[in-house]
Design a protein around this motif. Structure first.
Motif, short mmCIF file in Angstrom:
data_model
loop_
_atom_site.label_atom_id
_atom_site.label_comp_id
_atom_site.label_asym_id
_atom_site.label_seq_id
_atom_site.Cartn_x
_atom_site.Cartn_y
_atom_site.Cartn_z
N HIS A 382 106.04 50.45 191.26
CA HIS A 382 105.30 51.31 190.31
C HIS A 382 106.17 52.11 189.35
CE1 HIS A 382 102.03 50.03 192.71
NE2 HIS A 382 102.59 50.54 193.79
N ILE A 383 107.25 51.51 188.89
CA ILE A 383 108.00 52.17 187.81
C ILE A 383 108.18 51.23 186.62
CG2 ILE A 383 109.31 53.82 189.24
CD1 ILE A 383 111.67 51.68 188.78
N ALA A 384 107.35 50.19 186.56
CA ALA A 384 107.43 49.22 185.46
C ALA A 384 107.06 49.91 184.15
CB ALA A 384 106.48 48.07 185.75
N PRO A 385 107.43 49.31 183.00
CA PRO A 385 107.03 49.91 181.72
C PRO A 385 105.53 50.19 181.67
CG PRO A 385 108.51 48.07 181.34
CD PRO A 385 108.26 48.10 182.81
N ALA A 386 104.73 49.28 182.23
CA ALA A 386 103.26 49.48 182.22
C ALA A 386 102.88 50.75 182.97
CB ALA A 386 102.57 48.29 182.84
N ASP A 387 103.57 51.05 184.09
CA ASP A 387 103.25 52.25 184.85
C ASP A 387 103.70 53.51 184.12
OD1 ASP A 387 102.25 50.95 187.27
OD2 ASP A 387 104.30 50.20 187.45
N LEU A 388 104.89 53.39 183.50
CA LEU A 388 105.44 54.60 182.87
C LEU A 388 104.77 54.91 181.55
CD1 LEU A 388 109.26 54.02 183.55
CD2 LEU A 388 107.62 55.29 184.92
N LEU A 389 104.47 53.84 180.78
CA LEU A 389 103.96 54.09 179.42
C LEU A 389 102.46 53.85 179.29
CD1 LEU A 389 106.83 52.23 177.52
CD2 LEU A 389 106.61 54.68 177.88
N HIS A 390 101.85 53.39 180.39
CA HIS A 390 100.41 53.08 180.40
C HIS A 390 100.01 52.14 179.29
CE1 HIS A 390 100.17 56.07 183.45
NE2 HIS A 390 100.76 56.93 182.67
N LEU A 391 100.89 51.12 179.08
CA LEU A 391 100.58 50.12 178.07
C LEU A 391 99.68 49.06 178.69
CD1 LEU A 391 104.10 49.42 176.54
CD2 LEU A 391 102.20 50.60 175.46
#
Ligand code: PFF
Length: 476
Positions: A382-391
């Motif tokens: 849960h530290i992927a770009p999707a998790d961090l940036l909510h893309l």
């Protein structure tokens, strides 16, 4: 005065260049893409693209490197006014690829240890867990996967510190023949398993995968071409700094066309052979397992070895050793492509041989990105770009590995290849490549007309299709 030392023998050069080309992509990319995209039809498309595009770009890169005697950054600076900066694009892609390649190399090391544990019936084996359970536990364990990733970075660094002839050439001259022998042994075991024939049908017979429900629908001709083109590009390690760098270490007496041809043929051959090992084994022993990507290597293949009976762990050990040779011979080429610029620059400025220092600095920077990829655990922590940036865009932001892959393999590599042929076709002219090929004593470049037509017409078209296909695959 410190000399710039190159490859000791042509065999050593070939093993290093083939070693760079043969990597994880040959094992987990080519075989399943071949089956999913029409078997022999895909192979035919791949071979045509490899001839008009792969071979041409590879030859141009080797010649550019040998002509300038420099890595990609300086090589582009020396020959082009408009595209001076393209060398940096290659170096940047090599750096990004290296960050996730080392994480994956670390996974391979872990699986070598696991299978050793199984051979010895010791506590560090798989302990009765399924391939999927083992894999999820490992990628979810940030500390362990980072440790293995760091060991892989360290091995890569130590080999590159040894230099070209004493480091890279020595390792590849032993590692590549061993890989070949291990592959042949693994193929013999795989194709003689009951049920293996379905794997051969999947790989070679056009339409079999769709007719048997392995994939849902037949791909369009455009997706076949773009899948083959993207695979060919990544697989040959072109469109970036590597083959320019290796070419710069090659002696003038060696025939460039012949070397480029041997590299393309060997890379394709080993991709097909790798398919003959993994795909039949998957159909025989884990018919529901993933057919490609990390899932094939770390879930399906581990299930295969666990289900092979008492001999399974030994084959597991041999197989992951083979994969490690494939991965290391690629990772050292990636690191060398970045390091060479700084080492040459220091030598040009009269600072002497700074190889060890720069290799260490760059390896530390690679390690930092590699830690991110390992800690991310293919998105499981849960530290992927999707998790961090909510893309909420396409899959490339589901994990850091895919994000770096999208930037490098998706955009920068094909763009680098396209710009190279545009530079040769429309700025510098192709004579410089011919002159370099003919710098080999008593040699005429008999394929020059073919080369020129490709560079001016066919290769740019193919490159545009590859670039478009890659961008579409990553963004649509
Ligand atoms: N050619 C390698 C493979 O097929 O896995 C990977 C690779 C190595 C890609 C070096 C790009 C590169 F510059």
């Amino acid at each position: 005065m410190d000399e710039r030392k190159g490859f000791g023998t042509n065999f050593g050069f070939l093993m290093a260049a083939v070693g760079s080309a043969v990597g994880l992509g040959n094992i987990w990319g080519f075989p399943y893409k071949m089956g999913a995209n029409g078997g022999f039809a895909y192979l035919a498309a791949y071979l045509v693209l490899a001839a008009v595009c792969g071979f041409v770009v590879l030859l141009a890169e080797l010649a550019l490197g040998r002509k300038t005697g420099a890595g990609a950054v300086k090589a582009y600076r020396l020959v082009s006014k408009k595209l001076k900066w393209v060398g940096w694009l290659g170096v940047a892609s090599a750096f990004l690829i290296l960050s996730f390649y080392c994480a994956l190399g670390g996974y391979c090391l872990k699986y070598l240890v696991l299978n050793l544990g199984n051979v010895l019936h010791s506590g560090f084996g798989t302990n009765g867990m399924s391939g999927g359970e083992v894999f999820n536990a490992f990628v979810g364990n940030m500390g362990e996967s980072t440790l293995y990733g760091m060991i892989f970075v360290a091995i890569t660094m130590l080999i590159v510190m040894g230099g070209i002839s004493d480091g890279i050439e020595r390792v590849c001259s032993v590692g590549m023949p061993v890989l070949f022998i291990l592959l042949v042994i693994s193929i013999i075991r795989a194709v003689t398993l009951p049920g293996a024939v379905d794997g051969l049908k999947y790989m070679f017979i056009p339409g079999w995968a769709v007719a048997n429900g392995v994939i849902e629908e037949a791909p369009s001709i455009f997706s076949v071409i773009s899948a083959a083109g993207g695979q060919m590009f990544f697989s040959l390690s072109i469109g970036m700094a590597i083959m320019i760098t290796y070419g710069s270490y090659l002696d003038k007496k060696e025939n460039l066309e012949k070397n480029a041809l041997v590299i393309v043929v060997m890379d394709t051959l080993i991709a097909i052979l790798a398919g003959l090992c993994v795909i039949p084994a998957r159909f025989a022993l884990d018919p529901d397992g993933p057919l490609g990507g990390p899932g094939l290597l770390f879930i399906t293949m581990q299930n295969v070895f666990d289900r092979m009976g008492p001999i399974g762990p030994i084959f597991g050990l041999l197989f992951y050793l083979l994969v490690i040779f494939a991965a290391i011979s690629s990772s050292i080429s990636l690191l060398e492509a970045v390091v060479v610029h700084f080492v040459d620059d220091a030598r040009d400025r009269g600072l002497g041989d700074k190889r060890k220092k720069y290799t260490l600095i760059i390896a530390v920077l690679v390690a930092a990105l590699c830690v991110l990829v390992c800690v991310d655990g293919l998105g499981s922590n849960h530290i992927a770009p999707a998790d961090l940036l909510h893309l909420t865009v396409k899959g490339w932001n589901d994990c850091w590995l895919d994000f770096f892959d999208m930037l490098s393999e998706g955009v920068m590599m094909p763009l680098g290849g396209l710009l190279l042929v545009l530079m040769l076709g429309f700025e510098t002219g192709t004579d410089l490549i011919r002159d370099e090929c003919e710098a080999t004593p008593d040699h005429r470049m008999r394929i020059y007309t073919f080369f020129k037509i490709c560079v001016r017409v066919l290769t740019p078209i193919v490159m545009l299709i590859v670039l478009y296909g890659q961008i579409r695959a990553f963004f649509w």
